[in-house]
Design an enzyme around this catalytic site. Structure first.
Site, PDB file in Angstrom:
ATOM      1  N   HIS A 164       0.840  -1.203   0.000  1.00  0.00           N
ATOM      2  CA  HIS A 164       0.000   0.000   0.000  1.00  0.00           C
ATOM      3  C   HIS A 164       0.873   1.250   0.000  1.00  0.00           C
ATOM      4  CE1 HIS A 164      -3.214  -2.792   1.211  1.00  0.00           C
ATOM      5  NE2 HIS A 164      -4.037  -1.880   0.738  1.00  0.00           N
ATOM      6  N   LYS A 195      -0.591   4.808   4.521  1.00  0.00           N
ATOM      7  CA  LYS A 195      -1.313   3.761   5.257  1.00  0.00           C
ATOM      8  C   LYS A 195      -0.406   3.246   6.364  1.00  0.00           C
ATOM      9  CE  LYS A 195      -4.057  -0.445   4.662  1.00  0.00           C
ATOM     10  NZ  LYS A 195      -5.254   0.179   5.262  1.00  0.00           N
TER      11      LYS A 195
END
Length: 233
Positions: free
Chosen positions: A130, A134
């Site tokens: 990600h 995040k």
């Protein structure tokens, strides 16, 4: 339909764009807990923060407003939310990932785990990648994938980050700039590897799925999942 966006960060803004393109109105946009009149809305979509999500969801139940939630980190209260939804004849969908493609991927993952459970020579591992914003790891989607494997594959009882002991699914979590989300599952033996991967190209898939779920939930009563929305599984 009139939508309340409870949580107006990057996902909230992406959902707003999709909703407006599909002819809906945004009547509430807030990143705060409380301070809004939820009764203005036909449906609420919650992508807020963990300490606000449960309040937002319960507030929707009390005012008979169907609610979609994609917020993670509050699930210790999930069973209580389900109970309150039923007590108030509310309507509720929670998903760790609203992408239509990811929810199909969830079903592929479970079916593959069921088939591979008979083949002892294969070891399973997972990787999720990600964007650098995040901070939680592994992702909620990765946890769902791992728990679904455990439910179908008798050789595995838990998952761990970066751990490959017997009976444990190792998950590798990487954070790389500008990656919306990639999840890969490998079954590896001495002779070959079987891999399934879902790669998101943008946030639009997550936003579209949330709006589609809200459209589907309007007028219904009960606790549902994306499997119900997509009529799969």
């Amino acid at each position: 339909m009139k939508i309340a966006l409870l949580g107006y960060g990057k996902m909230g803004k992406a959902i707003e764009k999709i909703a407006l393109s599909r002819g809906h109105d945004i009547v509430i946009k807030t990143s705060d807990e409380g301070g809004y009149d939820i009764s203005q809305a036909d449906v609420a979509i919650d992508f807020s923060v963990p300490n606000a999500a449960f309040y937002n969801i319960v507030n929707c139940f009390k005012h008979n407003v169907p609610v979609i939630s994609g917020t993670t980190g509050w699930l210790q209260n999930y069973d209580k939310a389900v109970e309150l939804c039923k007590e108030n004849n509310g309507a509720f969908i929670y998903a760790s990932n609203f992408s239509l493609g990811v929810n199909i991927f969830f079903e592929l993952n479970k079916n593959l785990a069921r088939m591979m459970s008979q083949l002892r020579d294969y070891d399973v591992s997972m990787e999720e990648v990600h964007h650098t914003q995040k901070l939680d790891a592994p992702s909620g989607t990765a946890i769902t994938l791992a728990e679904d494997i455990i439910s179908e594959h008798a050789n595995y009882t838990e998952w761990k980050l970066e751990t490959g002991r017997e009976g444990i699914i190792p998950i590798t979590a990487k954070r790389i700039e500008n990656v919306p989300g990639t999840h890969s599952i490998d079954y590896k033996s001495e002779v070959d590897t079987i891999n399934i991967t879902h790669t998101a190209h943008s946030r639009q898939g997550f936003a579209l799925g949330a709006v589609v779920a809200a459209e589907w939930l309007l007028g219904k009563t009960g606790v549902f999942t994306m499997k119900d929305v997509l009529n799969i599984g």
